[in-house]
Design a protein around this motif. Sequence first.
Motif, PDB file in Angstrom:
ATOM      1  N   GLN A 797       0.759  -1.159  -0.045  1.00 46.09           N
ATOM      2  CA  GLN A 797       0.112  -0.121  -0.028  1.00 46.09           C
ATOM      3  C   GLN A 797       0.756   1.406   0.192  1.00 46.09           C
ATOM      4  O   GLN A 797       0.279   2.251  -0.749  1.00 46.09           O
ATOM      5  N   CYS A 798       1.945   1.455   0.710  1.00 48.93           N
ATOM      6  CA  CYS A 798       2.718   2.602   1.038  1.00 48.93           C
ATOM      7  C   CYS A 798       3.048   3.241  -0.551  1.00 48.93           C
ATOM      8  O   CYS A 798       3.770   2.537  -1.392  1.00 48.93           O
ATOM      9  N   PRO A 799       2.740   4.280  -0.898  1.00 51.28           N
ATOM     10  CA  PRO A 799       2.972   4.835  -2.289  1.00 51.28           C
ATOM     11  C   PRO A 799       4.300   5.619  -2.289  1.00 51.28           C
ATOM     12  O   PRO A 799       4.736   5.540  -3.590  1.00 51.28           O
ATOM     13  N   TYR A 800       5.086   5.543  -1.236  1.00 50.84           N
ATOM     14  CA  TYR A 800       6.380   6.040  -1.538  1.00 50.84           C
ATOM     15  C   TYR A 800       7.577   4.723  -1.527  1.00 50.84           C
ATOM     16  O   TYR A 800       8.690   5.091  -1.735  1.00 50.84           O
ATOM     17  N   LEU A 801       7.074   3.630  -1.723  1.00 54.20           N
ATOM     18  CA  LEU A 801       7.835   2.357  -1.736  1.00 54.20           C
ATOM     19  C   LEU A 801       7.372   1.644  -3.082  1.00 54.20           C
ATOM     20  O   LEU A 801       6.155   1.994  -3.678  1.00 54.20           O
ATOM     21  N   VAL A 802       8.243   1.092  -3.767  1.00 53.71           N
ATOM     22  CA  VAL A 802       7.997   0.336  -5.011  1.00 53.71           C
ATOM     23  C   VAL A 802       8.743  -0.968  -4.785  1.00 53.71           C
ATOM     24  O   VAL A 802       9.653  -1.067  -4.429  1.00 53.71           O
ATOM     25  N   LYS A 803       8.238  -2.234  -5.436  1.00 54.11           N
ATOM     26  CA  LYS A 803       8.841  -3.535  -5.418  1.00 54.11           C
ATOM     27  C   LYS A 803       9.722  -3.573  -6.534  1.00 54.11           C
ATOM     28  O   LYS A 803       9.351  -3.292  -7.761  1.00 54.11           O
ATOM     29  N   CYS A 804      10.956  -4.115  -6.476  1.00 55.73           N
ATOM     30  CA  CYS A 804      11.889  -4.151  -7.478  1.00 55.73           C
ATOM     31  C   CYS A 804      11.416  -5.276  -8.333  1.00 55.73           C
ATOM     32  O   CYS A 804      11.014  -6.322  -7.730  1.00 55.73           O
ATOM     33  N   CYS A 864      12.073  11.394 -11.612  1.00 53.45           N
ATOM     34  CA  CYS A 864      11.321  10.253 -11.093  1.00 53.45           C
ATOM     35  C   CYS A 864      11.907   8.865 -11.808  1.00 53.45           C
ATOM     36  O   CYS A 864      11.734   8.951 -12.878  1.00 53.45           O
ATOM     37  N   PRO A 865      12.423   7.964 -10.996  1.00 54.41           N
ATOM     38  CA  PRO A 865      12.557   6.431 -11.695  1.00 54.41           C
ATOM     39  C   PRO A 865      11.382   5.965 -12.482  1.00 54.41           C
ATOM     40  O   PRO A 865      11.881   5.017 -13.322  1.00 54.41           O
ATOM     41  N   LEU A 866      10.250   6.107 -11.948  1.00 57.54           N
ATOM     42  CA  LEU A 866       9.032   5.505 -12.563  1.00 57.54           C
ATOM     43  C   LEU A 866       8.624   6.228 -14.031  1.00 57.54           C
ATOM     44  O   LEU A 866       8.403   5.657 -14.955  1.00 57.54           O
ATOM     45  N   CYS A 867       8.287   7.607 -13.794  1.00 62.17           N
ATOM     46  CA  CYS A 867       7.754   8.426 -14.699  1.00 62.17           C
ATOM     47  C   CYS A 867       8.620   9.213 -15.618  1.00 62.17           C
ATOM     48  O   CYS A 867       8.121   9.996 -16.498  1.00 62.17           O
ATOM     49  N   HIS A 868       9.861   9.214 -14.923  1.00 60.97           N
ATOM     50  CA  HIS A 868      10.826  10.165 -15.740  1.00 60.97           C
ATOM     51  C   HIS A 868      10.405  11.747 -15.484  1.00 60.97           C
ATOM     52  O   HIS A 868      10.964  12.331 -16.564  1.00 60.97           O
ATOM     53  N   GLU A 869       9.564  12.187 -14.989  1.00 60.63           N
ATOM     54  CA  GLU A 869       9.241  13.405 -14.931  1.00 60.63           C
ATOM     55  C   GLU A 869      10.052  14.264 -13.872  1.00 60.63           C
ATOM     56  O   GLU A 869      10.743  13.694 -12.968  1.00 60.63           O
ATOM     57  N   ASN A 870      10.458  15.489 -13.968  1.00 58.56           N
ATOM     58  CA  ASN A 870      11.120  16.518 -13.382  1.00 58.56           C
ATOM     59  C   ASN A 870      10.580  16.516 -12.010  1.00 58.56           C
ATOM     60  O   ASN A 870       9.564  16.817 -11.640  1.00 58.56           O
ATOM     61  N   GLY A 886       0.355  12.735  -7.758  1.00 59.94           N
ATOM     62  CA  GLY A 886      -0.064  11.476  -8.475  1.00 59.94           C
ATOM     63  C   GLY A 886       0.893  11.279  -9.703  1.00 59.94           C
ATOM     64  O   GLY A 886       0.822  11.673 -10.744  1.00 59.94           O
ATOM     65  N   CYS A 887       1.798  10.487  -9.347  1.00 57.06           N
ATOM     66  CA  CYS A 887       2.777   9.577 -10.244  1.00 57.06           C
ATOM     67  C   CYS A 887       2.083   8.757 -11.120  1.00 57.06           C
ATOM     68  O   CYS A 887       1.454   7.776 -10.534  1.00 57.06           O
ATOM     69  N   PRO A 888       2.111   9.040 -12.464  1.00 60.05           N
ATOM     70  CA  PRO A 888       1.151   8.002 -13.390  1.00 60.05           C
ATOM     71  C   PRO A 888       1.656   6.484 -13.500  1.00 60.05           C
ATOM     72  O   PRO A 888       0.911   5.723 -13.694  1.00 60.05           O
ATOM     73  N   LYS A 889       2.982   6.455 -13.040  1.00 60.22           N
ATOM     74  CA  LYS A 889       3.594   5.084 -12.988  1.00 60.22           C
ATOM     75  C   LYS A 889       3.553   4.392 -11.648  1.00 60.22           C
ATOM     76  O   LYS A 889       3.830   3.199 -11.890  1.00 60.22           O
ATOM     77  N   GLN A 890       2.973   4.918 -10.749  1.00 61.40           N
ATOM     78  CA  GLN A 890       2.982   4.398  -9.309  1.00 61.40           C
ATOM     79  C   GLN A 890       1.677   4.015  -9.071  1.00 61.40           C
ATOM     80  O   GLN A 890       0.758   4.834  -9.169  1.00 61.40           O
TER      81      GLN A 890
END
Length: 896
Positions: A797-804, A864-870, A886-890
């Motif tokens: 659930q945590c939006p600040y974490l991501v699974k490798c 951003c490593p996910l959506c590449h936005e500044n 709202g990161c579009p890739k998260q």
Amino acid sequence: MAMKIPFSCVFASDEDFAYPASELNSHGPHVFGWRSKIDSNNGADKSPKEIVLKFHFPAKIYKIQVLAHQFLIPDRIDLFINYSSKSATPSSQTFEYIGFISLSPASENFQSRELQSISIPEKLATHLKLRMTSPHPNKLNPHNQLALLAVNVLGEEFRPNDLNHLKIKQNDEENIEIGLSSITDDLSYCMYVEESICDIVRQLEQLKQRAVEDERFEYARKLKLCMNCLRTVGERLGRYSLSKRQSVQKEDFNTARLRKEQMELYKKIVFEKLELEKLLERDGLLVENDICSETYAQKPQLPNAPTLVEVSKYLENLKSTEQSNEEMQAAKLTGHQSNFNEIPQSPQLRCKSNCDQVAKTSSSPRGSPNTGSLRRRNKSAPRNSNYDHDEREIPTLRHSHTNEFLRECHHQHTDDATRGRSKLNDREKRQASIPILVFGIDIVELFYSRQFQDREDALTQLRDILKNEEKPEFGYNKTTRGATILLHRAVRDAVFSVFSAAAETIRCLFCEFIPGKVSNSEVARCVDKLLPELLSKSGDPSPRVHNLAQHTILYIAACNEVKEQNLVAPSLSRPVTNGTHPRLALSRLQMLEQLILSQGINNEKQSGMTCRILSEVGIQGIQHSHENVRKVAERILIAVYKVNARLIRKQLPPDDEITRRNLLYRQLFTEFDKIDIQRKREMLNERKANTLEFTMPEYSSSETSGGESSSSRTLRNVEHKNVSLVENVKTLRINSNRVSSPTPFNQQRNRPQNHQILKSKSGQSIKDFERQETFKCTFCDYIAFSNHELDYHYYRQCPYLVKCEYCNDIIKINDLNSHLLSECEKTKDFVKCDVCRDAVLATELLEHKKESHCRILTSGIAKCPLCHENIYLPDDGGYERHISIGCPKQKRKVAK
């Protein structure tokens, strides 16, 4: 006859600081034209760019010309006109659409510029608006910029008695060919020919028309040949003018001076060759112009332009000639004058051809003076009052003792010129009386020297004095006052190296010399003298100058003595208006934002950092015409809203549907809503944690005698548990097998427990409520009621974490690249991109570099490593703001 209509650019929706829209006001080889700013969103900003031009007088428009850039080419340009008797810029609704211009894509060599012209029915207008759409894509335009090199409007000045004639012509549908009053009004001519040559050609055209009317055809033929030659000369001078401007921008003033002298010398040679003074007939009609001459028997051959080396030698010879004249006058006064010998003629420029010299000696104009032993080769020729300085013969002294005297004077003059330093005059001594007393006359003379190397040395010596740990002879206060006077002069220096050294000395003064040693009144006097100059430098067009000025001001503001007296913030927190230049307004708001982040918002009225003052600055800033200024002002308002939301809401328009139709207020109110939701969530979580007061149960001795049992459990330490859950903040590892099939939360909470009687804050008892421990998420402040629930939150659930994707570890989003390069099980498969510093698979590196998101990032900006936005200000909550928006890739979203 149509002529060029002068105009001024009064509005531009977008512009690059180095290429402002004001460049369109003039035409010539030296102008760089308008250019839109760099699109940092990789084509996301596709809004049209608009430019509004205001004519200097109401005019009837016949033709519009546009010169496009060689590769920053808009796809289409829509044209609108407006007639308004008011001086203000009209609204967009009052413009009349008259047509459009389509531009072709860039050629293969990216060097040709397209000139497009559109003829329109006779229209009365005071304003012209150009609206440009997206650019033609090409490899030299990666940032989706638009550019225009020049805009030209042809027409006639409108007079009130011509109104009826205008109405008749507007109803006529016939296309009439537009005739120009002068060829210099055409954009293809004036953009590549030097301005002074254009003025001369314009005069020659008027003389040619008058000569044709008077049937002076030989004179008209000479004028036509002269204008053709002057066009070639003007194009060459235009290239020299452009080179001179580039030298000035590089601060190579020696080359710029030589270019200027080269242009003047070449014009002088050409004008003499073409006999321009005769053709202009400034003193009345000349019969010679109606007689065929040798010069205009055929098309004149233009002389070659002098090179920079020849110009340098010519200036040295000219300087030595003037020095010889001064020495001769000195010899006369001292009684050493002797007989004169005729010396050879002074050196000629090699660029002058032999035919020029023959023509000059054979046809000398009238009025030549005969001074000293000057001789004329053709004594029957009339004297010339404008005889060329280079053709004169200079007398000199013969005797050796006089030569030695002059040689000594020459050496003394050369040493003074080489040294570049001069004695201070009385006014300068009065201005620098305190620095002379404190530091001595030698170092002050270096500050006033004409050589920038001397001024740099002076600033280096001043820094060494300020860094000296021993107490100054005249005390700290007087030393500070003397240094301030010298630095005030150095900060205004036009040479960047001197200004950079002055900024370094100012930082040394406030960070090392002043703290704990100088009185508050002297610090205030020092800031009052230096701050206005630094603020003016912060609006300089050169990025390196205004960035250095901003950093220097922030260093001053960080000094404790300055911070206690609130000397910098009030100057930065003055509201900006539309009249404030965009660069100056942007610099002030950026520095104010940095002060908010570093010093925080203050409640003291004199601090200049109160909520009310900052809100006024932000509200004025969001109404500025420049987009970057509005963005910084929005961030300031958001920072103040987190402290005092009611004050911001009170000063803004009401939050309703009508207000939210404005894009500016809609974005601002959306950010406010997110802050309100986050604040409410935090309040609810606090209430959940603090609603109940637990009481410890009493156990019998029989239960405790058997050792530690499940009934003797105590409340666990929440902080210790959080640390154990997140041992490594950079990389959070959770065993995937452990939470592969987590138990639902309601089943967890319904497991059998010892029911206890609990009391709330109101004193009421609550029965049958299991005693639960609370666990808080380290990243998003989520409150969990069990260890297993917190693990599930981290994993799902945590939006600040991501699974490798490669090792199934749970990682913070901003540490994903470093994890892939150093900690992941597939680390060997990844390499670091040398452009954007991202972790990329080695097999996909070449394709990655072709992507638009592979770009160089400046300081203070991450990606951003996910959506590449500044992500702006990543170390100051930038990632949190990006995730909350709202990161579009998260796939994990922030709970609303």
